[in-house]
Design an enzyme around this catalytic site. Structure first.
Site, PDB file in Angstrom:
ATOM      1  N   ASN A   1       0.946  -1.197   0.055  1.00  0.00           N
ATOM      2  CA  ASN A   1       0.083   0.208   0.094  1.00  0.00           C
ATOM      3  C   ASN A   1       0.855   1.156  -0.124  1.00  0.00           C
ATOM      4  O   ASN A   1       1.475   1.713   1.113  1.00  0.00           O
ATOM      5  CB  ASN A   1      -0.899   0.020   1.127  1.00  0.00           C
ATOM      6  CG  ASN A   1      -1.773   1.251   1.526  1.00  0.00           C
ATOM      7  OD1 ASN A   1      -1.942   2.079   0.365  1.00  0.00           O
ATOM      8  ND2 ASN A   1      -2.301   1.398   2.402  1.00  0.00           N
TER       9      ASN A   1
ATOM     10  N   LYS B   1      -0.019   4.173  -0.240  1.00  0.00           N
ATOM     11  CA  LYS B   1      -0.603   5.488   0.216  1.00  0.00           C
ATOM     12  C   LYS B   1      -0.325   6.782  -0.737  1.00  0.00           C
ATOM     13  O   LYS B   1      -0.364   6.499  -1.886  1.00  0.00           O
ATOM     14  CB  LYS B   1      -0.019   5.764   1.591  1.00  0.00           C
ATOM     15  CG  LYS B   1      -0.184   4.578   2.726  1.00  0.00           C
ATOM     16  CD  LYS B   1      -0.133   4.908   3.961  1.00  0.00           C
ATOM     17  CE  LYS B   1      -0.154   3.647   4.921  1.00  0.00           C
ATOM     18  NZ  LYS B   1      -0.180   3.772   6.331  1.00  0.00           N
TER      19      LYS B   1
ATOM     20  N   HIS C   1      -9.563   1.142   4.902  1.00  0.00           N
ATOM     21  CA  HIS C   1      -8.359   1.394   5.428  1.00  0.00           C
ATOM     22  C   HIS C   1      -8.569   2.340   6.763  1.00  0.00           C
ATOM     23  O   HIS C   1      -9.264   3.245   6.767  1.00  0.00           O
ATOM     24  CB  HIS C   1      -7.109   2.148   4.541  1.00  0.00           C
ATOM     25  CG  HIS C   1      -5.919   1.964   5.447  1.00  0.00           C
ATOM     26  ND1 HIS C   1      -5.616   2.883   6.251  1.00  0.00           N
ATOM     27  CD2 HIS C   1      -4.729   1.058   4.967  1.00  0.00           C
ATOM     28  CE1 HIS C   1      -4.272   2.442   6.195  1.00  0.00           C
ATOM     29  NE2 HIS C   1      -3.866   1.508   5.928  1.00  0.00           N
TER      30      HIS C   1
ATOM     31  N   GLU D   1      -6.954   4.689   7.831  1.00  0.00           N
ATOM     32  CA  GLU D   1      -6.831   6.151   7.462  1.00  0.00           C
ATOM     33  C   GLU D   1      -7.981   6.644   6.998  1.00  0.00           C
ATOM     34  O   GLU D   1      -8.347   8.034   7.165  1.00  0.00           O
ATOM     35  CB  GLU D   1      -5.601   6.227   6.702  1.00  0.00           C
ATOM     36  CG  GLU D   1      -4.477   6.161   7.485  1.00  0.00           C
ATOM     37  CD  GLU D   1      -3.151   5.426   6.834  1.00  0.00           C
ATOM     38  OE1 GLU D   1      -3.238   5.685   5.422  1.00  0.00           O
ATOM     39  OE2 GLU D   1      -2.199   5.008   7.286  1.00  0.00           O
TER      40      GLU D   1
ATOM     41  N   GLU E   1      -5.656  -4.999  10.589  1.00  0.00           N
ATOM     42  CA  GLU E   1      -4.603  -4.078  10.578  1.00  0.00           C
ATOM     43  C   GLU E   1      -4.728  -3.489  12.069  1.00  0.00           C
ATOM     44  O   GLU E   1      -5.646  -2.316  12.120  1.00  0.00           O
ATOM     45  CB  GLU E   1      -4.662  -2.894   9.674  1.00  0.00           C
ATOM     46  CG  GLU E   1      -4.289  -3.624   8.400  1.00  0.00           C
ATOM     47  CD  GLU E   1      -3.799  -2.409   7.213  1.00  0.00           C
ATOM     48  OE1 GLU E   1      -2.609  -2.718   6.784  1.00  0.00           O
ATOM     49  OE2 GLU E   1      -4.213  -1.561   7.046  1.00  0.00           O
TER      50      GLU E   1
ATOM     51  N   GLY F   1       2.390   2.093  10.810  1.00  0.00           N
ATOM     52  CA  GLY F   1       3.257   3.345  10.629  1.00  0.00           C
ATOM     53  C   GLY F   1       4.038   3.515  11.894  1.00  0.00           C
ATOM     54  O   GLY F   1       4.615   4.622  11.954  1.00  0.00           O
TER      55      GLY F   1
ATOM     56  N   SER G   1       3.309  -2.221  10.476  1.00  0.00           N
ATOM     57  CA  SER G   1       4.793  -2.371  10.449  1.00  0.00           C
ATOM     58  C   SER G   1       5.336  -3.681  10.157  1.00  0.00           C
ATOM     59  O   SER G   1       6.384  -4.179  10.644  1.00  0.00           O
ATOM     60  CB  SER G   1       5.183  -1.784  11.828  1.00  0.00           C
ATOM     61  OG  SER G   1       4.834  -0.675  12.139  1.00  0.00           O
TER      62      SER G   1
END
Ligand code: PEP
Length: 253
Positions: A9, A11, A98, A100, A170, A176, A216
């Protein structure tokens, strides 16, 4: 069909030129080196997808993915990208939900249910993301939350539709941050997700679904995480921006 998958991904990263370079390196290395049976997804920014299609070309088991799409097929939705647009340029996978997007774009269970329908209707594979924030895990409500995310956005699907979904667990606290869930934590949640699906549909359907771990993942920890019986690969953010690192992750099965 349950497949091992390494999904990168990207992003909102890379210029077109950088993205093409990254994709070329991944395709070249993966073609030459990845011996095991695994699908590799390049989940790139929308602006890159047409150019990347030419690079991915006929490469066996390397596919393009998008990071989102709108739930409607067309219309007055300035700034949005539709599923038919993605399908028309050869996109095979679309990431939905996701964390985010849930956090910054307020994507709800209902919206994600609708987007899932749209992606399936256009013959692409949703990569449906779920996962808890740290405070939810600290309250020991992470199973409840993940079950609700899956139930509310996916359990209206028929068995035939559900079979086509890929799930990515996730934990938000691991995305991250450099903090990875332990292999035990990942396996525990993946087994729970599979059981939740088996209870609603059937064990054989649940056993046919790929469940990826994201948070991660890097070459140094991929082998351990992917060792879980219910862990079928990774959704990889930061480490997918380095071709060598990403290919090593894909080789970690
Ligand atoms: C992600 O964004 O899906 C992700 C898992 O990111 P990272 O690998 O950087 O934690």
């Amino acid at each position: 069909m349950r497949r091992n998958i390494a999904a990168g991904n990207w992003k909102m990263n890379t210029s077109l030129e950088e993205g093409m370079q990254l994709a070329s390196e991944v395709v070249n290395m993966a073609t030459a080196e990845v011996v095991k049976d695994i699908d590799i997804l390049l989940i790139a920014p929308f602006t890159h997808l047409t150019s990347l299609q030419k690079i991915v070309g006929e490469a066996k088991n390397i596919f393009l993915g998008a990071q989102n799409c709108h739930e409607a097929d067309s219309g007055a939705y300035t700034g949005e990208i539709s599923a038919p647009m993605l399908k028309a340029i050869g996109v095979k996978y679309v990431v939905l939900g996701h964390s985010e997007r849930r956090e910054y774009f307020a994507e709800s269970h209902a919206l994600l249910a609708s987007k899932t329908d749209t992606v399936l209707r256009h013959g692409m594979t949703p990569v449906f993301c779920c996962g808890e924030k740290l405070e939810i895990r600290e309250q020991n409500k992470h199973f409840e939350l993940v079950e609700a995310q899956i139930r509310e956005s996916l359990f209206h699907l028929s068995a035939d539709q559900m079979k086509k979904v890929v799930i990515a667990y996730e934990p938000v606290w691991a995305i991250g941050t450099g903090v990875t869930a332990s292999a035990e934590q990942a396996q525990e949640m993946h087994a729970f997700i599979r059981k939740t699906i088996a209870n609603k549909y059937s064990q054989s359907l649940a056993d046919s679904i790929s469940i990826l771990y994201g948070g991660s993942v890097k070459a140094a920890n991929a082998n351990e995480i992917f060792g879980g019986a219910d862990v079928d690969g990774g959704l990889v953010g930061g480490a997918s921006l380095q071709s060598r690192e990403f290919v090593e992750i894909a080789k970690a099965f």
